[in-house]
Design a protein around this motif. Structure first.
Motif, PDB file in Angstrom:
ATOM      1  N   TRP A  12       1.872   2.302   3.689  1.00 33.25           N
ATOM      2  CA  TRP A  12       2.719   1.245   3.140  1.00 33.25           C
ATOM      3  C   TRP A  12       4.112   1.261   3.768  1.00 33.25           C
ATOM      4  CZ3 TRP A  12       2.692  -3.266   1.085  1.00 33.25           C
ATOM      5  CH2 TRP A  12       3.827  -3.762   0.436  1.00 33.25           C
ATOM      6  N   ALA A  71       4.460  -6.998   4.701  1.00 36.12           N
ATOM      7  CA  ALA A  71       4.641  -6.496   3.341  1.00 36.12           C
ATOM      8  C   ALA A  71       5.411  -7.525   2.518  1.00 36.12           C
ATOM      9  CB  ALA A  71       5.399  -5.173   3.369  1.00 36.12           C
ATOM     10  N   PRO A  97       6.106  -3.805  -3.171  1.00 33.58           N
ATOM     11  CA  PRO A  97       5.300  -2.659  -3.609  1.00 33.58           C
ATOM     12  C   PRO A  97       4.802  -2.868  -5.029  1.00 33.58           C
ATOM     13  CG  PRO A  97       7.611  -2.142  -3.853  1.00 33.58           C
ATOM     14  CD  PRO A  97       7.540  -3.519  -3.217  1.00 33.58           C
TER      15      PRO A  97
END
Length: 139
Positions: free
Chosen positions: A15, A88, A91
Protein backbone atom coordinates in the motif's frame (compact mmCIF):
# COMPACT_ATOMS: atom_id res chain seq x y z
CA UNK A 1 -19.07 1.87 -12.02
CA UNK A 2 -17.67 -1.54 -11.19
CA UNK A 3 -15.72 -2.70 -8.16
CA UNK A 4 -12.64 -4.91 -8.00
CA UNK A 5 -10.04 -6.37 -5.69
CA UNK A 6 -6.29 -6.24 -6.42
CA UNK A 7 -4.07 -8.61 -4.44
CA UNK A 8 -0.40 -7.90 -3.82
CA UNK A 9 2.36 -9.28 -1.66
CA UNK A 10 3.35 -6.32 0.52
CA UNK A 11 7.01 -7.35 0.40
CA UNK A 12 6.90 -6.90 -3.40
CA UNK A 13 4.40 -4.02 -3.77
CA UNK A 14 2.48 -2.73 -0.79
CA UNK A 15 0.00 0.00 0.00
CA UNK A 16 2.77 2.47 0.89
CA UNK A 17 4.39 1.86 -2.52
CA UNK A 18 1.06 2.54 -4.23
CA UNK A 19 0.48 5.73 -2.22
CA UNK A 20 4.00 6.94 -3.07
CA UNK A 21 3.10 6.90 -6.79
CA UNK A 22 0.56 9.68 -6.21
CA UNK A 23 -1.86 10.68 -8.95
CA UNK A 24 0.35 9.20 -11.68
CA UNK A 25 -0.40 5.75 -10.31
CA UNK A 26 1.22 2.55 -11.46
CA UNK A 27 0.65 -0.29 -13.89
CA UNK A 28 -0.83 -3.38 -12.27
CA UNK A 29 1.66 -5.46 -14.21
CA UNK A 30 2.97 -8.99 -13.97
CA UNK A 31 -0.41 -10.73 -13.92
CA UNK A 32 -0.07 -14.04 -15.73
CA UNK A 33 -3.49 -15.56 -15.24
CA UNK A 34 -6.02 -15.41 -18.08
CA UNK A 35 -9.05 -14.95 -15.85
CA UNK A 36 -7.40 -12.07 -13.96
CA UNK A 37 -6.30 -10.51 -17.26
CA UNK A 38 -9.83 -10.79 -18.61
CA UNK A 39 -11.17 -9.02 -15.54
CA UNK A 40 -8.73 -6.17 -16.20
CA UNK A 41 -10.03 -5.98 -19.77
CA UNK A 42 -13.51 -5.35 -18.30
CA UNK A 43 -12.35 -2.43 -16.16
CA UNK A 44 -13.22 1.15 -17.00
CA UNK A 45 -11.52 4.35 -16.01
CA UNK A 46 -13.01 5.46 -12.68
CA UNK A 47 -13.77 1.95 -11.40
CA UNK A 48 -12.72 1.43 -7.79
CA UNK A 49 -10.89 -1.47 -6.19
CA UNK A 50 -9.81 -2.81 -2.87
CA UNK A 51 -6.04 -3.03 -2.32
CA UNK A 52 -5.43 -6.34 -0.56
CA UNK A 53 -2.21 -7.37 1.17
CA UNK A 54 -1.76 -11.11 0.71
CA UNK A 55 0.54 -13.45 2.64
CA UNK A 56 1.05 -12.60 6.33
CA UNK A 57 -1.37 -9.69 6.75
CA UNK A 58 -4.14 -10.97 4.45
CA UNK A 59 -6.26 -7.84 4.70
CA UNK A 60 -7.90 -5.11 2.64
CA UNK A 61 -5.90 -2.01 3.48
CA UNK A 62 -7.01 0.63 0.98
CA UNK A 63 -9.04 1.78 -2.00
CA UNK A 64 -7.60 2.37 -5.47
CA UNK A 65 -9.02 3.82 -8.68
CA UNK A 66 -8.51 2.57 -12.23
CA UNK A 67 -6.89 5.49 -14.09
CA UNK A 68 -6.04 3.76 -17.40
CA UNK A 69 -7.92 0.95 -19.09
CA UNK A 70 -6.33 -2.30 -20.23
CA UNK A 71 -3.18 -1.93 -22.32
CA UNK A 72 -0.04 -3.93 -23.10
CA UNK A 73 1.79 -4.94 -19.93
CA UNK A 74 5.17 -3.20 -20.17
CA UNK A 75 6.88 -5.95 -18.15
CA UNK A 76 6.65 -8.37 -21.10
CA UNK A 77 6.81 -8.42 -24.90
CA UNK A 78 4.15 -11.13 -24.99
CA UNK A 79 1.03 -9.42 -26.34
CA UNK A 80 -1.28 -11.84 -24.50
CA UNK A 81 -0.71 -9.93 -21.26
CA UNK A 82 -2.39 -6.66 -20.49
CA UNK A 83 -2.80 -4.55 -17.39
CA UNK A 84 -4.54 -1.44 -16.07
CA UNK A 85 -3.08 1.52 -14.19
CA UNK A 86 -4.31 2.30 -10.70
CA UNK A 87 -3.78 5.04 -8.12
CA UNK A 88 -4.34 5.08 -4.37
CA UNK A 89 -7.50 6.86 -3.23
CA UNK A 90 -7.57 6.37 0.56
CA UNK A 91 -6.50 3.86 3.20
CA UNK A 92 -8.92 1.80 5.21
CA UNK A 93 -9.47 3.21 8.69
CA UNK A 94 -9.51 -0.37 9.98
CA UNK A 95 -8.04 -3.10 7.74
CA UNK A 96 -10.55 -5.85 6.97
CA UNK A 97 -8.89 -9.24 7.27
CA UNK A 98 -9.57 -12.36 5.28
CA UNK A 99 -10.64 -14.01 8.54
CA UNK A 100 -13.20 -11.20 9.05
CA UNK A 101 -14.56 -11.79 5.55
CA UNK A 102 -14.61 -15.59 5.84
CA UNK A 103 -16.38 -15.51 9.20
CA UNK A 104 -19.16 -13.28 7.83
CA UNK A 105 -21.68 -15.39 5.93
CA UNK A 106 -22.53 -12.53 3.56
CA UNK A 107 -19.30 -13.13 1.65
CA UNK A 108 -19.45 -16.90 1.07
CA UNK A 109 -19.80 -16.37 -2.71
CA UNK A 110 -17.07 -13.73 -2.94
CA UNK A 111 -14.14 -14.76 -5.18
CA UNK A 112 -11.73 -13.84 -2.35
CA UNK A 113 -13.29 -16.70 -0.37
CA UNK A 114 -14.00 -19.12 -3.24
CA UNK A 115 -10.93 -18.48 -5.47
CA UNK A 116 -8.32 -17.17 -3.05
CA UNK A 117 -5.38 -17.47 -5.46
CA UNK A 118 -6.89 -15.17 -8.10
CA UNK A 119 -4.94 -11.88 -8.02
CA UNK A 120 -7.58 -9.65 -9.66
CA UNK A 121 -11.26 -10.28 -9.05
CA UNK A 122 -14.67 -8.61 -9.14
CA UNK A 123 -16.52 -7.33 -6.09
CA UNK A 124 -20.27 -6.72 -6.10
CA UNK A 125 -21.66 -3.31 -5.17
CA UNK A 126 -23.26 -4.85 -2.07
CA UNK A 127 -19.97 -6.49 -1.00
CA UNK A 128 -18.21 -3.16 -1.61
CA UNK A 129 -20.58 -1.30 0.70
CA UNK A 130 -20.46 -3.97 3.40
CA UNK A 131 -16.66 -4.26 3.45
CA UNK A 132 -16.19 -0.48 3.49
CA UNK A 133 -18.54 -0.34 6.49
CA UNK A 134 -16.56 -3.10 8.22
CA UNK A 135 -13.41 -1.05 7.68
CA UNK A 136 -14.97 2.20 8.89
CA UNK A 137 -14.10 3.66 5.49
CA UNK A 138 -16.18 5.82 3.15
CA UNK A 139 -17.41 3.79 0.22
Amino acid sequence: MAYWLFKSEPSTWGWDDQVAKGDTGEEWDGVRNYQARNFMREMAKGDLGFFYHSQGERAIVGIVEVIAEAHQDSSTDDDRWECVDIKAVRPFETPVTLDDIKSDGRFDDMPLVKSPRLSVQPVTAEQWQQICAMGNTEA
